[in-house]
Write an enzyme that holds these catalytic residues in place. Structure first.
Site, mmCIF file in Angstrom:
data_model
loop_
_atom_site.group_PDB
_atom_site.id
_atom_site.type_symbol
_atom_site.label_atom_id
_atom_site.label_comp_id
_atom_site.label_asym_id
_atom_site.label_seq_id
_atom_site.Cartn_x
_atom_site.Cartn_y
_atom_site.Cartn_z
ATOM 1 N N HIS A 170 0.850 -1.200 0.000
ATOM 2 C CA HIS A 170 0.000 0.000 0.000
ATOM 3 C C HIS A 170 0.889 1.256 0.000
ATOM 4 O O HIS A 170 0.885 2.039 0.962
ATOM 5 C CB HIS A 170 -0.890 -0.041 1.239
ATOM 6 C CG HIS A 170 -2.050 0.889 1.251
ATOM 7 N ND1 HIS A 170 -1.982 2.186 0.834
ATOM 8 C CD2 HIS A 170 -3.324 0.690 1.652
ATOM 9 C CE1 HIS A 170 -3.157 2.760 0.991
ATOM 10 N NE2 HIS A 170 -4.001 1.862 1.485
ATOM 11 N N GLU A 276 -0.724 1.339 -5.665
ATOM 12 C CA GLU A 276 -0.497 0.152 -4.856
ATOM 13 C C GLU A 276 -0.416 -1.111 -5.714
ATOM 14 O O GLU A 276 -1.305 -1.383 -6.516
ATOM 15 C CB GLU A 276 -1.628 0.018 -3.835
ATOM 16 C CG GLU A 276 -1.853 1.296 -3.041
ATOM 17 C CD GLU A 276 -3.170 1.297 -2.295
ATOM 18 O OE1 GLU A 276 -3.584 0.215 -1.818
ATOM 19 O OE2 GLU A 276 -3.795 2.365 -2.187
#
Length: 306
Positions: A170, A276
């Site tokens: 992330h 991400e």
């Protein structure tokens, strides 16, 4: 292990040391001539990375981020596992799984022939994870800090039944101005639109470069292995090369979204974009007993071409 034991086992003079960071967390500080970086054993998370000669950090961490046991750190490269986003089986559970909230073990630290620093973290199932997710596993995160930053997550099924995961790296990238930002490589990719004002199950197809002028929360499918973030405000290009991933999430909460999150400043939407590397949505990974699966990304900063 405490700081003294970690430094005795793994420190590298003038290159790598373990220190007490914010919230009493263990931080790993690296300065090897190729780059400077900060990692933490909490979540096996990279918090900072700046290659030699770079003016700005690659990564963003909010000044409002929380630090401590069982707390997520808003920024850097959190590890989302064993589910990405909401757990499809129990949606009210902790978003993005539990791996980023756990304390990981340091397994190895090495200096590579090119001068890069390699750190390996490990996490295994225990009674606490079984209460959340009833499977036996071994996880490893490997971080290489050199002229580029590489993060790799490996999952091994240590049980006797197959299991399914979704997962992600992330990454929060520091930016200078969203109005001067473009994300390249997604042209023609189908996406699921998860923005607050999007209709349920909204889908679209990306046309040209992605620009950020409002809340963006999209899961792209059929993504190529290389994406590029052009940031004219910081005069740099971030090159992102992924491995074992065909889905990607792009997220910026915009002002209202940032205001709704206690660990973001209301103006932080101007300071970061998340691009991400994930296995999410339709990209569910099944792992057979005693087998392993991997996802990874390499991040490189280069000057923006004029």
């Amino acid at each position: 292990m405490d700081l003294d034991a970690l430094n005795a086992a793994f420190a590298r003079p003038d290159v790598l040391r373990f220190v007490e960071g914010r919230g009493g967390l263990i931080w790993i500080e690296i300065d090897n001539g190729l780059a400077r970086a900060t990692l933490t054993t909490h979540g096996a998370q990279v918090l900072s990375y700046r290659p030699a000669g770079a003016r700005d950090d690659l990564l963003f961490v909010s000044e409002c981020a929380t630090y401590g046991p069982e707390q997520e750190i808003k920024g850097g490269v959190p590890i989302c596992w064993p589910w990405f986003g909401r757990d499809p089986a129990i949606p009210e559970r902790q978003i993005h799984g539990f791996a980023r909230l756990r304390e990981w073990s340091v397994l190895a630290c090495e200096t590579r022939p090119d001068g890069a620093t390699w750190v390996r973290f490990g996490l295994a199932d225990d009674a606490a994870t079984h209460a959340l997710w009833p499977h036996y596993f071994n996880l490893w995160v490997e971080v290489t800090v050199g002229a580029t930053l590489t993060v790799t997550l490996t999952t091994r099924n240590a049980g006797d039944e197959p299991f399914a995961i979704t997962q992600g790296l992330h990454a929060y990238f520091k930016i200078g101005d969203p109005a001067q930002l473009q994300v390249h490589g997604l042209d023609g990719c189908r996406y699921l639109d998860k923005a607050t004002d999007a209709p349920a199950d909204a889908v679209g197809v990306q046309s040209g470069a992605l620009v950020v002028a409002a809340e963006v929360n999209r899961i792209y499918e059929g993504v190529p292995p290389r994406l590029v973030i052009d940031d004219a405000a910081l005069n740099r290009r971030i090159q992102l090369d992924s491995q074992h991933s065909r889905t990607c999430v792009v997220w910026n909460p915009w002002r209202a979204g940032a205001q709704a999150l206690p660990d973001l400043d209301v103006e932080d939407y101007r300071r970061f974009v998340c691009v991400e590397t994930v296995n999410a949505a339709s990209e569910v990974i099944w792992i057979a007993p005693q087998q392993a699966a991997q996802i990874g990304a390499e991040y490189r900063i280069v000057a923006l071409e004029s």
